[in-house]
Design a protein around this motif. Structure first.
Motif, PDB file in Angstrom:
ATOM      1  N   ILE A 196       0.842  -1.204   0.000  1.00 49.50           N
ATOM      2  CA  ILE A 196       0.000   0.000   0.000  1.00 49.50           C
ATOM      3  C   ILE A 196       0.873   1.247   0.000  1.00 49.50           C
ATOM      4  O   ILE A 196       0.642   2.188  -0.760  1.00 49.50           O
ATOM      5  CB  ILE A 196      -0.949   0.007   1.214  1.00 49.50           C
ATOM      6  N   LYS A 197       1.915   1.241   0.829  1.00 49.41           N
ATOM      7  CA  LYS A 197       2.805   2.399   0.894  1.00 49.41           C
ATOM      8  C   LYS A 197       3.545   2.605  -0.426  1.00 49.41           C
ATOM      9  O   LYS A 197       3.760   3.730  -0.879  1.00 49.41           O
ATOM     10  CB  LYS A 197       3.806   2.242   2.046  1.00 49.41           C
ATOM     11  N   GLU A 198       3.942   1.514  -1.068  1.00 46.38           N
ATOM     12  CA  GLU A 198       4.693   1.610  -2.325  1.00 46.38           C
ATOM     13  C   GLU A 198       3.855   2.181  -3.459  1.00 46.38           C
ATOM     14  O   GLU A 198       4.396   2.685  -4.444  1.00 46.38           O
ATOM     15  CB  GLU A 198       5.226   0.229  -2.723  1.00 46.38           C
ATOM     16  N   LYS A 199       2.541   2.094  -3.308  1.00 56.58           N
ATOM     17  CA  LYS A 199       1.682   2.685  -4.338  1.00 56.58           C
ATOM     18  C   LYS A 199       1.889   4.197  -4.414  1.00 56.58           C
ATOM     19  O   LYS A 199       1.732   4.790  -5.482  1.00 56.58           O
ATOM     20  CB  LYS A 199       0.203   2.372  -4.053  1.00 56.58           C
ATOM     21  N   GLY A 200       2.272   4.782  -3.283  1.00 55.67           N
ATOM     22  CA  GLY A 200       2.592   6.207  -3.268  1.00 55.67           C
ATOM     23  C   GLY A 200       1.477   7.078  -3.785  1.00 55.67           C
ATOM     24  O   GLY A 200       1.699   8.079  -4.476  1.00 55.67           O
ATOM     25  N   ILE A 201       0.249   6.717  -3.478  1.00 56.51           N
ATOM     26  CA  ILE A 201      -0.912   7.431  -4.025  1.00 56.51           C
ATOM     27  C   ILE A 201      -1.124   8.745  -3.279  1.00 56.51           C
ATOM     28  O   ILE A 201      -1.170   8.783  -2.055  1.00 56.51           O
ATOM     29  CB  ILE A 201      -2.175   6.550  -3.919  1.00 56.51           C
ATOM     30  N   GLU A 202      -1.266   9.803  -4.023  1.00 59.26           N
ATOM     31  CA  GLU A 202      -1.558  11.116  -3.442  1.00 59.26           C
ATOM     32  C   GLU A 202      -2.975  11.510  -3.851  1.00 59.26           C
ATOM     33  O   GLU A 202      -3.282  11.653  -5.025  1.00 59.26           O
ATOM     34  CB  GLU A 202      -0.549  12.153  -3.924  1.00 59.26           C
ATOM     35  N   THR A 203      -3.839  11.657  -2.889  1.00 60.09           N
ATOM     36  CA  THR A 203      -5.222  12.051  -3.153  1.00 60.09           C
ATOM     37  C   THR A 203      -5.581  13.229  -2.267  1.00 60.09           C
ATOM     38  O   THR A 203      -4.821  13.620  -1.381  1.00 60.09           O
ATOM     39  CB  THR A 203      -6.184  10.886  -2.864  1.00 60.09           C
ATOM     40  N   ASP A 204      -6.755  13.780  -2.525  1.00 61.89           N
ATOM     41  CA  ASP A 204      -7.196  14.925  -1.732  1.00 61.89           C
ATOM     42  C   ASP A 204      -7.933  14.483  -0.466  1.00 61.89           C
ATOM     43  O   ASP A 204      -8.510  15.296   0.235  1.00 61.89           O
ATOM     44  CB  ASP A 204      -8.094  15.842  -2.573  1.00 61.89           C
ATOM     45  N   HIS A 205      -7.938  13.197  -0.185  1.00 67.00           N
ATOM     46  CA  HIS A 205      -8.551  12.702   1.050  1.00 67.00           C
ATOM     47  C   HIS A 205      -7.685  11.591   1.639  1.00 67.00           C
ATOM     48  O   HIS A 205      -6.871  10.992   0.933  1.00 67.00           O
ATOM     49  CB  HIS A 205      -9.969  12.172   0.774  1.00 67.00           C
ATOM     50  N   ASP A 206      -7.856  11.369   2.936  1.00 68.00           N
ATOM     51  CA  ASP A 206      -7.104  10.299   3.596  1.00 68.00           C
ATOM     52  C   ASP A 206      -7.622   8.947   3.131  1.00 68.00           C
ATOM     53  O   ASP A 206      -8.836   8.700   3.101  1.00 68.00           O
ATOM     54  CB  ASP A 206      -7.248  10.409   5.121  1.00 68.00           C
ATOM     55  N   LEU A 207      -6.712   8.076   2.746  1.00 67.92           N
ATOM     56  CA  LEU A 207      -7.090   6.756   2.287  1.00 67.92           C
ATOM     57  C   LEU A 207      -7.526   5.884   3.463  1.00 67.92           C
ATOM     58  O   LEU A 207      -7.105   6.096   4.599  1.00 67.92           O
ATOM     59  CB  LEU A 207      -5.930   6.097   1.552  1.00 67.92           C
ATOM     60  N   THR A 208      -8.357   4.916   3.161  1.00 70.65           N
ATOM     61  CA  THR A 208      -8.881   4.049   4.217  1.00 70.65           C
ATOM     62  C   THR A 208      -8.612   2.583   3.880  1.00 70.65           C
ATOM     63  O   THR A 208      -8.447   2.223   2.711  1.00 70.65           O
ATOM     64  CB  THR A 208     -10.399   4.242   4.385  1.00 70.65           C
ATOM     65  N   VAL A 209      -8.556   1.772   4.898  1.00 72.66           N
ATOM     66  CA  VAL A 209      -8.405   0.328   4.738  1.00 72.66           C
ATOM     67  C   VAL A 209      -9.410  -0.362   5.645  1.00 72.66           C
ATOM     68  O   VAL A 209      -9.648   0.075   6.771  1.00 72.66           O
ATOM     69  CB  VAL A 209      -6.961  -0.132   5.076  1.00 72.66           C
TER      70      VAL A 209
END
Length: 200
Positions: free
Chosen positions: A117-130
């Motif tokens: 998940i960390k390696e995806k390095g996704i930058e979004t305008d909201h906090d990601l959830t799991v």
């Protein structure tokens, strides 16, 4: 009982055998009293590991006393040692691995999933959830905190179709519209990603 009798007969090993036997008896008596007086559970798993080194020392001194004071012929030493060592050796061979413990085998790849998940390095305008099977919650939150993974803390409410990532068992009901990031066949777990996140 064997330790108490040997203490009476032996002299050279008496002090050390007395100490280890007394320690074992005190601990066992204390656990029994806790159980019957307060309803406390007997130790299991990691809480019972204290007995292994104490019992090992006790067995060593007990056998040393027996060898010294009992008329055992030397040709019987090797068979006795083999009988004691072979089961321990086979247990070690069958249990040895560098991936998981027997108690938490299901958790063997939680770290790997969080790193993915960390390696995806996704930058979004909201906090990601799991979302996850409840059993993974403590470990997931540990790696979120220690690895600075950009996820909101996990909870024990089970799989949520609105979360960005899902980490659960393959036997659980899994949303079909999620993308499979990785499946871990040895633990029967799978990491899934929401399609919208994958397209970012």
């Amino acid at each position: 009982m064997a330790g108490v009798i040997t203490i009476k007969l032996a002299t050279e090993h008496r002090a050390k055998l007395f100490l280890t036997t007394s320690l074992l008896l005190i601990i066992v008596t204390g656990l029994l009293l806790e159980h019957y007086l307060y309803g406390a559970k007997y130790p299991s798993g990691r809480t019972a590991l204290i007995f292994i080194p104490i019992y090992g020392v006790f067995i060593y001194y007990l056998f040393s006393a027996w060898i010294t004071y009992l008329p055992v012929k030397k040709q019987f030493y090797v068979p006795i040692v083999i009988i004691l060592v072979v089961p321990l050796f086979f247990n070690f061979i069958l249990s040895i691995n560098t991936t998981y413990t027997k108690t938490w085998r299901y958790d063997a790849h939680t770290k790997d999933a969080m790193i993915l998940i960390k390696e995806k390095g996704i930058e979004t305008d909201h906090d990601l959830t799991v979302s996850n099977h409840w059993m993974f919650e403590p470990t997931i939150n540990y790696y979120i905190a220690t690895r600075n993974i950009p996820l909101k803390p996990a909870n024990r409410e089970g799989v949520n179709n609105n979360s960005d990532f899902i980490y659960t068992f393959t036997t659980d009901e899994i949303p079909t519209h999620f993308i499979k990031v990785h499946e871990y066949s040895d633990t029967g777990t799978v990491l899934l990603m929401k399609p919208q996140i994958a397209s970012i």
